[in-house]
Design a protein around this motif. Structure first.
Motif, PDB file in Angstrom:
ATOM      1  N   THR A 230       0.821  -1.204   0.000  1.00  0.00           N
ATOM      2  CA  THR A 230       0.000   0.000   0.000  1.00  0.00           C
ATOM      3  C   THR A 230       0.859   1.259   0.000  1.00  0.00           C
TER       4      THR A 230
ATOM      5  N   GLU B 227      -4.052  -7.803  -0.035  1.00  0.00           N
ATOM      6  CA  GLU B 227      -3.726  -6.626  -0.836  1.00  0.00           C
ATOM      7  C   GLU B 227      -4.969  -6.135  -1.567  1.00  0.00           C
TER       8      GLU B 227
ATOM      9  N   VAL C 124      -4.298  -3.845  -4.311  1.00  0.00           N
ATOM     10  CA  VAL C 124      -3.796  -3.443  -5.620  1.00  0.00           C
ATOM     11  C   VAL C 124      -3.777  -4.680  -6.523  1.00  0.00           C
TER      12      VAL C 124
ATOM     13  N   GLU D 138      -3.385  -5.130  -9.658  1.00  0.00           N
ATOM     14  CA  GLU D 138      -2.336  -5.224 -10.667  1.00  0.00           C
ATOM     15  C   GLU D 138      -1.063  -5.853 -10.099  1.00  0.00           C
TER      16      GLU D 138
END
Length: 257
Positions: free
Chosen positions: A181, A209, A211, A213
């Motif tokens: 993060t 997580e 994110v 990607e």
């Protein structure tokens, strides 16, 4: 440890057993159900991504695995042993370590001393604990900051320090709570490389997580939680195509893509 925590009977060789098994995990806070009927296994040597929208129950489940809180129902088995009622220090001694979403460094202490806090769980002599901590700092790329005060680290460095301190406990299962993060793309690439090198050391990783990607190319398997329940699990490329996951978490923009 006492005899009350008997191991689940082993039916397969230890090397072939999942390192972690969760069975019918429930957690409630008053009338709120945070986790319900959560059941899955974690094969050893994998990177598992635990994903889902805010309020899905990921942090609660992380705490249950780490021993911060026992479930109101269900069983946690680590390395073939029922650890459901063991607290966090006892699970750390068995080989479970975690990081925190908000870094919990001792800011008035040096980076080296912070990591030695972890290594003292395995080494009783200060010299041995220091040597082990220095090796971890070298592995995590923080050796150049060993003498710095933890309070002087940048936010990405503090996240890496969290990982280093957890690694110093010499875990077999490492729980990473949003260590990516706020990282820049270059910092995130270094983080991905570090996690892969941790797995290459034989340490199983479970990571929370947001994110996507970063998570999906990195993990071997993904589990999606929604409203406290397992919504989908499997290979990441399968999970992101699951219509239920798209509707509950990824959204119409992902569907269009």
């Amino acid at each position: 440890m006492n005899a009350a925590n008997d191991a689940r009977p082993a039916t397969t060789p230890a090397a072939d057993r999942p390192i972690l098994q969760l069975t019918d995990i429930w957690q409630r806070f008053g009338g709120l159900v945070a986790n319900a009927e959560v059941t899955f296994d974690v094969p050893r040597g994998q990177i598992l991504g635990l994903i889902g929208p805010n309020g899905a129950g990921k942090s609660t489940l992380f705490g249950i695995i780490a021993g911060a809180r026992a479930p109101v129902q269900g069983q946690v088995v680590f390395e073939g042993r029922d650890v459901t009622r063991l607290d966090a220090p006892a699970r750390c001694a068995l080989g479970i370590a975690r990081t925190y979403q908000v870094p919990r460094s001792f800011d008035s202490m040096s980076v080296l001393d912070n990591v030695m806090v972890g290594s003292f769980s395995r080494h009783t002599r200060a010299a041995a604990a220091r040597e082990a901590a220095l090796e971890v700092l070298d592995f995590t790329g923080l050796i150049g900051r060993a003498g710095a005060s933890a309070g002087d680290l940048t936010p990405p460095e503090k996240r890496r320090l969290e990982v280093a301190r957890a690694l110093a406990t010499e875990p077999r299962l490492l729980l990473l709570d949003e260590v990516m993060t706020g990282l820049t793309p270059s910092e995130a690439r270094k983080g991905v490389e570090l996690i892969r090198r941790i797995r290459d050391r034989g340490i199983t990783v479970i990571m929370v997580e947001h994110v996507m990607e970063i998570v999906m190319p990195l993990v071997d398997r993904a589990i999606v939680l929604n409203l406290g329940r397992v919504l989908s699990q499997g290979a990441p490329q399968e999970v992101v195509r699951d219509p239920a996951v798209v509707a509950a978490y990824l959204g119409d923009r992902h569907r269009a893509a």
